[in-house]
Write a protein that holds these residues in place. Structure first.
Motif, PDB file in Angstrom:
ATOM      1  N   ASN A 158       0.703  -1.131   0.159  1.00  0.00           N
ATOM      2  CA  ASN A 158      -0.340   0.162  -0.007  1.00  0.00           C
ATOM      3  C   ASN A 158       1.187   0.963   0.243  1.00  0.00           C
ATOM      4  OD1 ASN A 158      -2.767   1.816   0.069  1.00  0.00           O
ATOM      5  ND2 ASN A 158      -2.477   1.785   2.664  1.00  0.00           N
ATOM      6  N   ILE A 204       2.244   1.892  -3.947  1.00  0.00           N
ATOM      7  CA  ILE A 204       1.362   2.175  -4.432  1.00  0.00           C
ATOM      8  C   ILE A 204       0.613   4.546  -4.279  1.00  0.00           C
ATOM      9  CG2 ILE A 204      -1.401   1.877  -4.816  1.00  0.00           C
ATOM     10  CD1 ILE A 204      -1.375  -0.595  -3.871  1.00  0.00           C
ATOM     11  N   SER A 205       0.625   4.194  -2.861  1.00  0.00           N
ATOM     12  CA  SER A 205       0.709   5.888  -2.417  1.00  0.00           C
ATOM     13  C   SER A 205       1.319   6.551  -2.837  1.00  0.00           C
ATOM     14  CB  SER A 205       0.795   5.846  -1.025  1.00  0.00           C
ATOM     15  OG  SER A 205      -0.811   5.342  -0.333  1.00  0.00           O
ATOM     16  N   ILE A 206       2.696   5.960  -3.051  1.00  0.00           N
ATOM     17  CA  ILE A 206       3.858   6.591  -3.307  1.00  0.00           C
ATOM     18  C   ILE A 206       3.730   6.512  -5.159  1.00  0.00           C
ATOM     19  CG2 ILE A 206       6.486   6.741  -3.925  1.00  0.00           C
ATOM     20  CD1 ILE A 206       6.645   5.428  -0.994  1.00  0.00           C
ATOM     21  N   GLU A 229       0.659   6.972  -6.782  1.00  0.00           N
ATOM     22  CA  GLU A 229       0.285   7.927  -6.549  1.00  0.00           C
ATOM     23  C   GLU A 229       0.655   9.405  -7.246  1.00  0.00           C
ATOM     24  OE1 GLU A 229      -3.667   5.527  -5.662  1.00  0.00           O
ATOM     25  OE2 GLU A 229      -2.681   6.819  -3.822  1.00  0.00           O
ATOM     26  N   ASN A 230       1.737   9.462  -5.734  1.00  0.00           N
ATOM     27  CA  ASN A 230       1.636  11.131  -5.406  1.00  0.00           C
ATOM     28  C   ASN A 230       3.071  11.384  -6.070  1.00  0.00           C
ATOM     29  OD1 ASN A 230       0.719  11.310  -3.046  1.00  0.00           O
ATOM     30  ND2 ASN A 230       2.703  10.400  -1.840  1.00  0.00           N
ATOM     31  N   VAL A 239       2.666  10.590  -9.560  1.00  0.00           N
ATOM     32  CA  VAL A 239       1.689  11.411 -10.676  1.00  0.00           C
ATOM     33  C   VAL A 239       1.318  11.999 -10.918  1.00  0.00           C
ATOM     34  CG1 VAL A 239      -0.204  10.519 -11.950  1.00  0.00           C
ATOM     35  CG2 VAL A 239       2.070   8.514 -11.023  1.00  0.00           C
ATOM     36  N   ALA A 240       1.126  12.444  -9.408  1.00  0.00           N
ATOM     37  CA  ALA A 240       0.451  14.222  -9.153  1.00  0.00           C
ATOM     38  C   ALA A 240       1.791  14.571  -9.325  1.00  0.00           C
ATOM     39  CB  ALA A 240      -0.156  13.834  -7.395  1.00  0.00           C
ATOM     40  N   SER A 241       2.707  14.424  -8.959  1.00  0.00           N
ATOM     41  CA  SER A 241       4.074  16.049  -9.039  1.00  0.00           C
ATOM     42  C   SER A 241       4.433  15.754 -11.187  1.00  0.00           C
ATOM     43  CB  SER A 241       5.433  15.374  -8.792  1.00  0.00           C
ATOM     44  OG  SER A 241       5.864  13.820  -9.094  1.00  0.00           O
ATOM     45  N   LYS A 291       1.276  -8.531  -8.548  1.00  0.00           N
ATOM     46  CA  LYS A 291      -0.239  -8.064  -8.774  1.00  0.00           C
ATOM     47  C   LYS A 291      -0.866  -6.505  -8.298  1.00  0.00           C
ATOM     48  CE  LYS A 291      -4.914  -9.187  -9.980  1.00  0.00           C
ATOM     49  NZ  LYS A 291      -5.807  -9.241  -8.890  1.00  0.00           N
ATOM     50  N   ALA A 292      -0.576  -6.288  -7.248  1.00  0.00           N
ATOM     51  CA  ALA A 292      -1.261  -5.731  -6.472  1.00  0.00           C
ATOM     52  C   ALA A 292      -0.706  -3.552  -7.193  1.00  0.00           C
ATOM     53  CB  ALA A 292      -0.177  -4.964  -5.312  1.00  0.00           C
ATOM     54  N   LYS A 299      -3.187  -2.432 -11.643  1.00  0.00           N
ATOM     55  CA  LYS A 299      -3.649  -2.043 -11.560  1.00  0.00           C
ATOM     56  C   LYS A 299      -3.600  -0.462 -11.452  1.00  0.00           C
ATOM     57  CE  LYS A 299      -7.521  -4.219 -12.639  1.00  0.00           C
ATOM     58  NZ  LYS A 299      -7.547  -4.780 -12.231  1.00  0.00           N
ATOM     59  N   GLU A 322      -3.309   2.390 -14.570  1.00  0.00           N
ATOM     60  CA  GLU A 322      -3.997   4.556 -14.372  1.00  0.00           C
ATOM     61  C   GLU A 322      -2.746   5.520 -14.579  1.00  0.00           C
ATOM     62  OE1 GLU A 322      -5.327   5.816  -9.822  1.00  0.00           O
ATOM     63  OE2 GLU A 322      -6.956   4.288 -11.219  1.00  0.00           O
ATOM     64  N   LYS A 375      -1.370   8.185 -18.060  1.00  0.00           N
ATOM     65  CA  LYS A 375      -1.012  10.045 -18.006  1.00  0.00           C
ATOM     66  C   LYS A 375       0.383   9.786 -17.937  1.00  0.00           C
ATOM     67  CE  LYS A 375      -4.081  11.417 -14.068  1.00  0.00           C
ATOM     68  NZ  LYS A 375      -4.281  10.149 -13.755  1.00  0.00           N
TER      69      LYS A 375
END
Ligand code: ATP
Ligand code: ATP
Ligand code: RIP
Ligand code: MG
Ligand code: MG
Lengths: 321, 517, 298, 321
Positions: free
Chosen positions: C47, C50-52, C54-55, C57-59, C72-73, C76, C80, C84
């Motif tokens: 998890n 995954i958060s990292i 996401e962060n 991508v946001a930058s 597997k984890a 997705k 995603e 981008k």
């Protein structure tokens, strides 16, 4: 009664709302600083991320707070999260409808809480011990069930949930709201909430006043187990696997969020908004450090320092200086 | 007179004496409470100086300032002619100022001996002389006539016994100035007499003593002078020979009280509860009947087993033999929950350990037994919650800034009022009050006794435990005397003399056990 | 440097990943781009990674280089992210077709190489007889790459070395001391133990210490995975018989280089095997191996 | 005051010696069972191993117990262990004589304890928070110092220490004795020990009796930091490296050993022999499971169950049934 009580002896209950607000103030301050310091912080995408990232610990922290208010502790929640990712994964893969799999998993959480209540009330075990034992054993059982591997969940809708949003707010954060509102009402507006506080303050006095102390303790651990199982379901949706080693150290993060949010480990002091804010403070530190591209080692150093600074300032204000 | 006090009532002249401690405008404010308005007062070396006043008048606050427990807001303390900061307990102790505080502040996990020597341990080569300290402690305890072991863990003793230890402890320390804050609150006459002997002996040794009590007769028995506090203001100081009880009460509460003990006799109704040869830990073979409209008093020395008897009746402890009949039917009371469901209410003796959730608000403490009643459906009715709490606060004159203040911030007597108040709205059939007026001022005592009558008039019965003989004597319709776990005598309303009752309560070895029903 | 390409590893606290990051850093310098170095605090924290991601991508980066902690984890989330920016995978795979390029060692293959190395060492110590009891110690349960090594190791033993008997298959808790304790107990319980495979760096350190402590160098063969100064010393001293060594520096360097190229729309190779080599005392001085053992960290 | 206090309300202090003995009885029982069940348990080699394996946590548990007796907690000890392996490794590799490197490392432990005392006494922080912060930051600092690498220690005599024995007993276990005896005297036979109990029992009463409460709290955390640094040195000697990620979860193991050994997390109840026995109970479970070649996953399940069983029986006896 304890060393912790010395500096905090003048805790004012009526400052409670203000206190929540001002810890919130510290959180908002962090957000403003980050919004100025990085171009990407105040973007919709990042806010969505931040909300998702803080959600799991936030929910755990609420459950943990119920337990801590009674003067107890629940070390098992991280293991319950890992274990229930496995349970829900196996059930879904066995073809159960999602709702049934989720319901059954939540019942597993309830059962674990019941077991803790039993250990504490009937067997007279310290909460630290019985929940530590569960933490150890549950990981073992989960590993036995999966043989140490991850179970890939064959359900796209189940996984889609954790990535979806409603009105621009991720479902995961809606789940926090879904938990927080009833929890708030429960803790602050029902008699069971009052009983939690009374048991944590003085179990003997509560008992002599007619509070069913054993039942109250059962209730706290059941709620904590239930919310941990719920987090397990959400985590499984987020990572798409069942894996019993997930959720490692979540118990520590949940307890830390709760304590940062003003909960006293000696019981009888705590709220619902406190742990929520506490957990989002911790997520913000991580999120911000990532966006600012702080070296991950420095990130740890800074996290430690920020925890000290935040709790210190919050304490200063609470002691009314 | 050497005092610089600006008293509202001019102080009578005194035999000349050296001033040992002088308060010059001593003041204390807590957030929300002006507990002590500037006080000017001088204590003479070797006197016993009583301080009286209503609950919350500021007596304990004054003591806390003098012992360095709390910092003062303003003013000066002059010790033997020199101003002193008194910022820490250590500093006070170094000067020779010690106190036996109102709330027993000892360590319940340590032994009696360890508590007596805490901070002043005897060591040799850095090692504690544990056996020597136990012996020494036992000698002191025995010397004071207290029948208590020095090697047991303090928490195993009753509150009264702990209070005696706290007093005994003060004698270990090189004390010049000793303060007793309601030391007899939990004591029976016998222990109180032992304590008075101790106090007189200390006085003989030249120790100056402040003595705080709500029991006027003690003040007249012991004190040389008495000062009265009202609402944080010193309203007068008197030579004991030149005042009397009505005057002091008038000064204290600004009105006079005709009679403290309010006794109404009701025709006893149906039997509410009956125990038949009930036995349990600490008592055996106790048969007691309580009928509607009557007060059944239980008197005995500390440790006589009265509290154990009622807590067993209340389901807190297991009985070992005997029966409990509730309204004529035998019942099993396996938990306090069962008891409350039947219609019992217990105000326990130890407010700190059993009576209060100290770090919760006053209102929550008051409403704890009735939350079910003041909840509609799932939610607590906030309006009822407020109304109920405010009603008790007003009825019992609980001195608190608001119902949201923490119980721990109230004065001792006002805390005690919560312990009683929480049951008054409960609507029980049987009320058990275990030492209900400990630390409560005279005015409120009268109020509480009047409330007893109200309860009785509504058809309830009361079991009243008190170690203060006048209280049970003047109120009980039936008075049982306990001694060493047994019911040894039973009297009707005022049918025996104080002396007889005391004699029966005292353990005389030659006397045969058994009641005289 | 306006172009930003973050690299996300599994666990920043291990030396292996520091080499990957060093390679990436060097590439950043050489290419004049900004390379944020990101990673979770434990390999098992799926998890967290995954958060990292996401962060990151946001930058708004030009591309992202990632080593997925869980096959597997991360699938997705990588899909995603790839919607981008371009995503380059290194070291381990993920359940995603969205990688623009993929530079990895095959960890199952690494396990097989370890089995071969262990068999060879046992043979050498026993006059050519590849026989006896062997044990496997895995640092932590639930870490994908370690499970793959275990799988490869066991498959290979079964398939190729019938004389070897796997008597213990243990998990530790990621601590060298626990590896040491488990190894000591295994040696006590099986005095005739012939070999151990410790499937990552920290376990090899602990188990190596157990062998050194009991003076069993040469009697109990030990194969480790990855390398650092301590393990090389063990190799030199004969405590360790062999190390399976990958090329983390190259993964980091080439990962960034490929990512930059991909972000510019250049064509890049879809799959690159960076290789897993068995290092023994015999070949450790070879220049190619020496470069793997002593990566140029700055 | 707390849920934990309910069942234990009548703890008898004078049973304490017997209690230690009987927890010891449980440990001996485990040894006897293992000696019968496996040929290798009761061998000199294995006893030596077992003593070595339990030593580190045993020493940590003693330090932790001092802190817990005051009503506090020290979550940092695992991180201190990891951090000090790095410190001692760097100093030795820098050519310091071993004694000087060890001494300096121990002083680092003292400094960390001082910092905790400062945070609790002067800044009014809850012990949980300040030690959690140190735990996080110290690992970060250690990682910065090593860049995530292990530092191989270039000193054979330093490493030989952990392998050596005297009279057949490993040096590591001698170190336990070296710590236990002064600790025992300190806790049970000096006034400072008594002050630890008094602060945990009723800090206000202790203060009113002239006990220097702040100094007592400082003392507890300094001792815990010092012993953790000492364990760091021993661990560095045992594994031959300095590595800041080592000692992970040692804090939990130390607290668990202490609580299994009868220490109350609410303070004022604890001993020196209790945590020692507690830690060797945990090591024996691991050692036994390894010798019996129990599946690692089952091992976790069993560890949890055994903790419950042992603490339950111990509690039964203590409550004098
Ligand atoms: N810690 C505190 N915080 C706030 N208010 C306090 C605190 N302690 C005492 N007070 C208030 O100060 C006032 C005086 O209290 P004090 O304890 O001195 O009364 P007292 O004369 O000793 O009464 P009693 O006879 O009931 O013991 C009371 O109104 C009480 O509520
Ligand atoms: N000297 C003593 N030392 C220790 N415990 C004692 C002593 N005397 C009595 N006790 C304990 O006290 C119990 C009876 O106390 P209990 O509180 O019921 O008496 P009580 O009559 O209510 O006296 P009190 O006025 O103190 O409340 C006994 O069962 C015994 O355990
Ligand atoms: O290849 C790497 C592996 O993926 C990881 O899990 O551990 C470090 C390296 O061996
Ligand atoms: Mg008072
Ligand atoms: Mg009593």
């Amino acid at each position: 009664m304890s060393t912790e009580a010395i500096p905090a002896e003048k805790t004012k209950r009526n400052f409670n709302a203000l206190f929540g607000l001002t810890l919130l103030g510290l959180l908002l301050l962090m957000w403003i600083v980050l919004a100025v310091a990085t171009p990407s912080f105040a973007t919709a995408l990042n806010i969505t991320n931040l909300l998702r990232q803080g959600s799991l610990i936030a929910i755990l922290a609420v459950g943990q707070t119920f337990v801590i208010i009674t003067g107890g502790i629940d070390l098992s929640v991280g293991a319950v999260v890992g274990f229930t990712t496995v349970v829900v994964a196996l059930l879904i893969n066995a073809g159960w409808p999602i709702w049934a799999a989720v319901l059954a998993t939540l019942l597993v959480g309830v059962a674990i809480g019941l077991f803790h209540g039993f250990g504490i009330v009937k067997m007279g075990l310290p909460p630290f011990i019985i929940t530590l034992a569960t933490m150890t054993s549950l990981r073992g059982i989960g590993l036995l069930m999966t043989n140490g591997n991850s179970i890939s969940i064959n359900s796209d809708p189940f996984q889609a949930f954790s990535r979806g949003s409603l009105f621009g707010i991720p479902y995961l954060f809606w789940m926090v709201i879904l938990v927080a509102i009833p929890s708030y009402i429960f803790l602050h507006h029902t008699r069971w909430g009052r009983y939690l506080f009374s048991v944590g303050s003085n179990a003997e006095a509560a008992r002599l006043s007619g509070v069913n102390v054993p039942r109250t303790i059962f209730m706290a651990y059941i709620l904590s187990g239930l919310l941990a199982a719920f987090v397990g379901v959400l985590l499984a949706s987020r990572i798409g696997i069942g894996n019993p080693t997930q959720g490692d150290t979540y118990e520590l993060q949940a307890i830390a969020s709760s304590v940062i949010g003003g909960t006293s480990l000696f019981g009888a002091i705590g709220s619902v908004h406190g742990p929520l804010i506490g957990s989002f403070i911790l997520s913000t530190i991580n999120n911000g450090a990532n966006l600012l591209n702080v070296n991950t080692f420095w990130q740890r150093v800074i996290t430690g320092l920020l925890i000290i600074v935040i709790v210190y300032f919050d304490g200063l204000r609470r002691r009314g200086k | 007179m050497t005092s610089t006090a600006q008293e509202l009532h001019p102080a009578p002249t005194l035999a000349p004496g050296r001033t040992i401690l002088e308060l010059n405008g001593l003041e204390k404010r807590y957030p929300g409470t002006h507990a002590l308005k500037p006080v000017h007062l001088a204590f003479k070396a070797g006197e016993i100086h009583a301080i009286v006043g209503e609950n919350g008048a500021g007596k304990s606050t004054l003591i806390k300032l003098l012992t360095g427990v709390m910092p003062r807001t303003s003013g000066e303390v002059i010790w033997e002619g020199k101003p002193t900061a008194l910022a820490t307990p250590h500093e006070a102790m170094a000067l020779g100022i010690n106190a036996v505080h109102q709330e027993v502040v000892l360590c319940r996990h340590l032994t009696v001996a360890a508590n007596m020597f805490l901070g002043e341990e005897e060591s040799r080569f850095g090692l504690l002389q544990q056996r020597a300290m136990v012996k020494e402690a036992q000698k002191i305890i025995d010397g004071l006539g207290f029948d208590l072991p020095a090697h047991v863990v303090l928490g195993d003793l009753t509150i009264g016994q702990q209070q005696l230890i706290a007093a005994a402890r003060a004698t270990v320390r090189g004390t010049k100035f000793l303060i007793f804050d309601e030391p007899t609150a939990y004591l029976t006459r016998k222990e109180a007499d032992q304590l008075f002997k101790l106090i007189r002996r200390l006085k003989g040794d030249g120790v100056t003593i402040i003595y705080i009590s709500h029991r006027m007769e003690e003040v007249f028995e012991l004190a040389d002078r008495v000062s009265v506090l009202r609402d944080g203001t010193l309203v007068g100081t008197r030579n004991i020979a030149e005042t009397d009880e009505p005057e002091l009460v008038k000064l204290m509460i600004n009105r006079s009280i005709e009679q403290i003990y309010h006794k109404e006799h009701f025709t006893p109704g149906a039997t509410i509860v009956e125990t038949k040869s009930l036995s349990g830990k600490g008592f055996e073979n106790v048969s007691v009947t309580v009928r509607a409209g009557e007060i059944v008093g239980l008197y005995g020395l500390i440790g006589a087993g009265r509290s154990e008897f009622v807590t067993t009746l209340y389901g807190r402890h297991k009985k070992s033999a005997g029966q409990i009949l509730w309204q004529g039917k035998e019942v099993q009371v396996n938990s306090e929950h069962d008891a409350i469901r039947l219609g019992m209410a217990l105000a326990p003796e130890s407010r700190r350990d059993q009576g209060l959730c100290l770090n919760l608000p006053v209102g929550m403490n008051l409403n704890l037994p009735i939350y079910k009643r003041i909840s509609s459906n799932l939610l607590i009715s906030k309006a009822k919650e407020k109304a109920e709490a405010d009603r008790q606060i007003a009825d019992l004159r609980i001195k608190t800034p608001t119902r949201n203040a923490l119980a721990s911030s109230l004065s001792g007597g006002n805390q005690q009022k919560i312990v009683i108040g929480k049951w008054l709205a409960h609507g029980a059939k049987l009320f058990i009050f275990d030492e209900p007026t400990v630390g409560v001022d005279v005015g409120t005592k009268a109020e509480i006794y009047r409330l007893f009558s109200t309860l009785l008039s509504k058809g309830a019965g009361i079991i009243l435990i008190s170690s203060y003989l006048p209280e049970v004597y003047e109120l009980a319709d039936t008075l049982h005397v306990f001694r060493r776990g047994k019911l040894v005598a039973t009297h009707g309303f005022r049918t025996a003399s104080h002396e007889d009752i005391l004699g029966q309560a005292l353990a005389e070895k030659q006397e045969k056990p058994g009641g005289q029903k | 440097a306006d172009v930003t390409i973050p690299i996300i590893v599994k666990d920043t606290t291990s030396f292996y990943w520091q080499i990957v990051l060093a390679g990436a850093r060097k590439a950043g310098k050489d290419l004049g781009i900004n390379v944020p170095e990101l990673g979770a605090q434990a390999e098992t924290d799926v998890n967290g990674q995954i958060s990292i991601l996401e962060n990151a991508v946001a930058s708004n980066p030009a591309a992202i280089v990632i080593s997925p902690t869980e096959f597997k984890a991360l699938g997705k989330p990588i899909d995603e992210a790839a919607s981008k920016v371009k995503v380059i995978g290194i070291d381990s795979g993920a359940d995603s077709k969205a990688f623009t390029s993929f530079l990895t060692t095959d960890n199952v293959q690494g396990g097989r190489v370890a089995a071969d190395g262990l068999a060879a060492a046992i043979g050498a110590a026993n006059g050519g007889k590849v026989e006896g009891k062997v044990a496997l110690i895995t640092a932590l349960p639930g870490a994908g790459s370690l499970e793959q090594r275990k799988q490869g190791f066991i498959e290979q033993i079964k398939a190729k070395y019938p004389g070897l008997e796997l008597v213990a298959d243990k998990y530790a808790d990621g601590q060298a001391t626990t590896g040491l304790n488990i190894a000591t107990d295994l040696i006590t319980a099986n005095p005739d133990l012939k070999g151990i495979f410790a499937s990552n760096l920290i376990m090899a350190q602990g188990v190596g210490q157990a062998i050194a402590e009991n003076n069993l160098g040469g009697k109990v063969a030990l194969i480790g995975f990855d390398s650092d100064e301590k393990l090389i010393k063990f190799l030199n001293d004969g405590v360790i018989s062999g190390l399976v060594v990958q090329d983390p520096y190259r993964m980091g360097y080439d990962g960034i280089k490929t990512a930059l190229a991909a972000s510019k729309g250049e064509k890049v190779e879809a799959n690159v095997d960076t290789g897993a080599n068995l290092v023994t005392k015999a070949n450790m001085k070879e220049p190619k191996i020496d470069a793997l053992l002593n990566p140029k960290l700055n």
